[in-house]
Design a protein around this motif. Structure first.
Motif, PDB file in Angstrom:
ATOM      1  N   SER A  85       9.939  -6.453   6.715  1.00 43.32           N
ATOM      2  CA  SER A  85       8.702  -6.518   5.947  1.00 43.32           C
ATOM      3  C   SER A  85       8.355  -7.980   5.685  1.00 43.32           C
ATOM      4  O   SER A  85       9.215  -8.849   5.754  1.00 43.32           O
ATOM      5  CB  SER A  85       8.848  -5.747   4.633  1.00 43.32           C
ATOM      6  N   PRO A  86       7.089  -8.254   5.387  1.00 45.56           N
ATOM      7  CA  PRO A  86       6.687  -9.637   5.128  1.00 45.56           C
ATOM      8  C   PRO A  86       7.506 -10.246   3.988  1.00 45.56           C
ATOM      9  O   PRO A  86       7.997  -9.536   3.113  1.00 45.56           O
ATOM     10  CB  PRO A  86       5.219  -9.513   4.720  1.00 45.56           C
ATOM     11  N   ALA A  87       7.636 -11.563   4.028  1.00 40.55           N
ATOM     12  CA  ALA A  87       8.469 -12.263   3.047  1.00 40.55           C
ATOM     13  C   ALA A  87       8.058 -11.949   1.610  1.00 40.55           C
ATOM     14  O   ALA A  87       8.911 -11.780   0.744  1.00 40.55           O
ATOM     15  CB  ALA A  87       8.404 -13.767   3.286  1.00 40.55           C
ATOM     16  N   TYR A  88       6.754 -11.841   1.362  1.00 38.93           N
ATOM     17  CA  TYR A  88       6.319 -11.614  -0.017  1.00 38.93           C
ATOM     18  C   TYR A  88       6.697 -10.217  -0.527  1.00 38.93           C
ATOM     19  O   TYR A  88       6.648  -9.971  -1.722  1.00 38.93           O
ATOM     20  CB  TYR A  88       4.820 -11.863  -0.181  1.00 38.93           C
ATOM     21  N   LEU A  89       7.113  -9.324   0.370  1.00 36.49           N
ATOM     22  CA  LEU A  89       7.563  -7.997  -0.053  1.00 36.49           C
ATOM     23  C   LEU A  89       9.083  -7.910  -0.178  1.00 36.49           C
ATOM     24  O   LEU A  89       9.608  -6.888  -0.600  1.00 36.49           O
ATOM     25  CB  LEU A  89       7.075  -6.925   0.935  1.00 36.49           C
ATOM     26  N   GLN A  90       9.784  -8.958   0.202  1.00 38.70           N
ATOM     27  CA  GLN A  90      11.235  -8.972   0.071  1.00 38.70           C
ATOM     28  C   GLN A  90      11.584  -9.055  -1.415  1.00 38.70           C
ATOM     29  O   GLN A  90      10.918  -9.744  -2.189  1.00 38.70           O
ATOM     30  CB  GLN A  90      11.833 -10.170   0.830  1.00 38.70           C
ATOM     31  N   PRO A  91      12.619  -8.362  -1.842  1.00 36.59           N
ATOM     32  CA  PRO A  91      12.952  -8.335  -3.275  1.00 36.59           C
ATOM     33  C   PRO A  91      13.142  -9.721  -3.884  1.00 36.59           C
ATOM     34  O   PRO A  91      12.653  -9.984  -4.986  1.00 36.59           O
ATOM     35  CB  PRO A  91      14.255  -7.531  -3.326  1.00 36.59           C
ATOM     36  N   GLU A  92      13.826 -10.599  -3.165  1.00 38.75           N
ATOM     37  CA  GLU A  92      14.080 -11.938  -3.716  1.00 38.75           C
ATOM     38  C   GLU A  92      12.775 -12.699  -3.909  1.00 38.75           C
ATOM     39  O   GLU A  92      12.567 -13.361  -4.922  1.00 38.75           O
ATOM     40  CB  GLU A  92      15.003 -12.749  -2.788  1.00 38.75           C
ATOM     41  N   GLN A  93      11.892 -12.595  -2.922  1.00 39.36           N
ATOM     42  CA  GLN A  93      10.611 -13.306  -2.990  1.00 39.36           C
ATOM     43  C   GLN A  93       9.734 -12.709  -4.098  1.00 39.36           C
ATOM     44  O   GLN A  93       9.072 -13.437  -4.825  1.00 39.36           O
ATOM     45  CB  GLN A  93       9.892 -13.241  -1.642  1.00 39.36           C
ATOM     46  N   ALA A  94       9.732 -11.387  -4.205  1.00 41.37           N
ATOM     47  CA  ALA A  94       8.929 -10.739  -5.253  1.00 41.37           C
ATOM     48  C   ALA A  94       9.426 -11.158  -6.636  1.00 41.37           C
ATOM     49  O   ALA A  94       8.630 -11.440  -7.538  1.00 41.37           O
ATOM     50  CB  ALA A  94       8.982  -9.223  -5.094  1.00 41.37           C
ATOM     51  N   ALA A 100       7.704 -17.085 -11.316  1.00 40.29           N
ATOM     52  CA  ALA A 100       6.740 -18.186 -11.304  1.00 40.29           C
ATOM     53  C   ALA A 100       5.514 -17.832 -12.140  1.00 40.29           C
ATOM     54  O   ALA A 100       5.013 -18.669 -12.903  1.00 40.29           O
ATOM     55  CB  ALA A 100       6.335 -18.519  -9.872  1.00 40.29           C
ATOM     56  N   VAL A 101       5.042 -16.615 -12.019  1.00 41.65           N
ATOM     57  CA  VAL A 101       3.882 -16.178 -12.804  1.00 41.65           C
ATOM     58  C   VAL A 101       4.220 -16.258 -14.289  1.00 41.65           C
ATOM     59  O   VAL A 101       3.416 -16.756 -15.098  1.00 41.65           O
ATOM     60  CB  VAL A 101       3.450 -14.750 -12.400  1.00 41.65           C
ATOM     61  N   ASP A 102       5.405 -15.787 -14.662  1.00 46.47           N
ATOM     62  CA  ASP A 102       5.817 -15.862 -16.069  1.00 46.47           C
ATOM     63  C   ASP A 102       5.872 -17.309 -16.548  1.00 46.47           C
ATOM     64  O   ASP A 102       5.456 -17.624 -17.669  1.00 46.47           O
ATOM     65  CB  ASP A 102       7.186 -15.203 -16.265  1.00 46.47           C
TER      66      ASP A 102
END
Length: 165
Positions: A85-94, A100-102
């Motif tokens: 799956s795309p990197a942004y869907l990987q658990p670590e990346q998510a 970062a948002v927090d």
């Protein structure tokens, strides 16, 4: 009128696909298409020939759909060959993204109240600086200072996040 051609059509389809169920489906599809043509007012001079031609086209459509659906069994693939799956869907990346948002939200919350208010209107409400000045009852230059201060604070947080601090 067309029912007398059914046995001939079924045998024709069976010779083409060599599967009784698929042949019956093709025959039924062919009849449906030809009956639709007949009901729309088309004159059918050679119903048997038309049924075979329609069945042949329906088989071509069936073969095309089957070719599109052909794929390897995903469970039979080695781990290295499994689709990723795309990197942004990987658990670590998510997780990193949510962290970062927090961090950015904490940075915005730490701004002085009027600065935070102006920066949030700019960032989240997408208001122009002039609109923010009117709503807050302050000068345009003051809004520019508030927004600059918010951007500087977020840039400093980004730099800290990039360096793992």
């Amino acid at each position: 009128m067309l029912t007398r051609y059914y046995r001939d059509l079924l045998n024709f389809c069976l010779r083409k696909v060599r599967d009784r169920d698929v042949a019956a489906d093709l025959a039924q599809e062919s009849y449906a298409r030809v009956l639709s043509m007949q009901q729309s007012g088309q004159v059918i001079l050679e119903p048997g020939a038309l049924l075979r031609q329609v069945a042949l086209r329906a088989k071509i459509d069936l073969d095309r759909r089957a070719a599109l659906r052909q794929h390897d069994d995903i469970d039979a693939l080695d781990d290295a060959d499994q689709p990723v799956s795309p990197a942004y869907l990987q658990p670590e990346q998510a997780y990193a993204s949510s962290q970062a948002v927090d961090a950015y939200l904490e940075t915005i919350e730490a701004l002085p109240p009027r600065c935070r208010e102006a920066f949030c209107m700019y960032l989240f409400d997408e208001l122009s600086n002039q609109q923010i000045a009117q709503r807050m009852g302050v000068s345009l230059s003051m809004v520019n200072q508030y927004i600059s201060r918010g951007k500087i604070a977020c840039a400093a947080r980004r730099k800290a996040l990039d360096h793992g601090q």
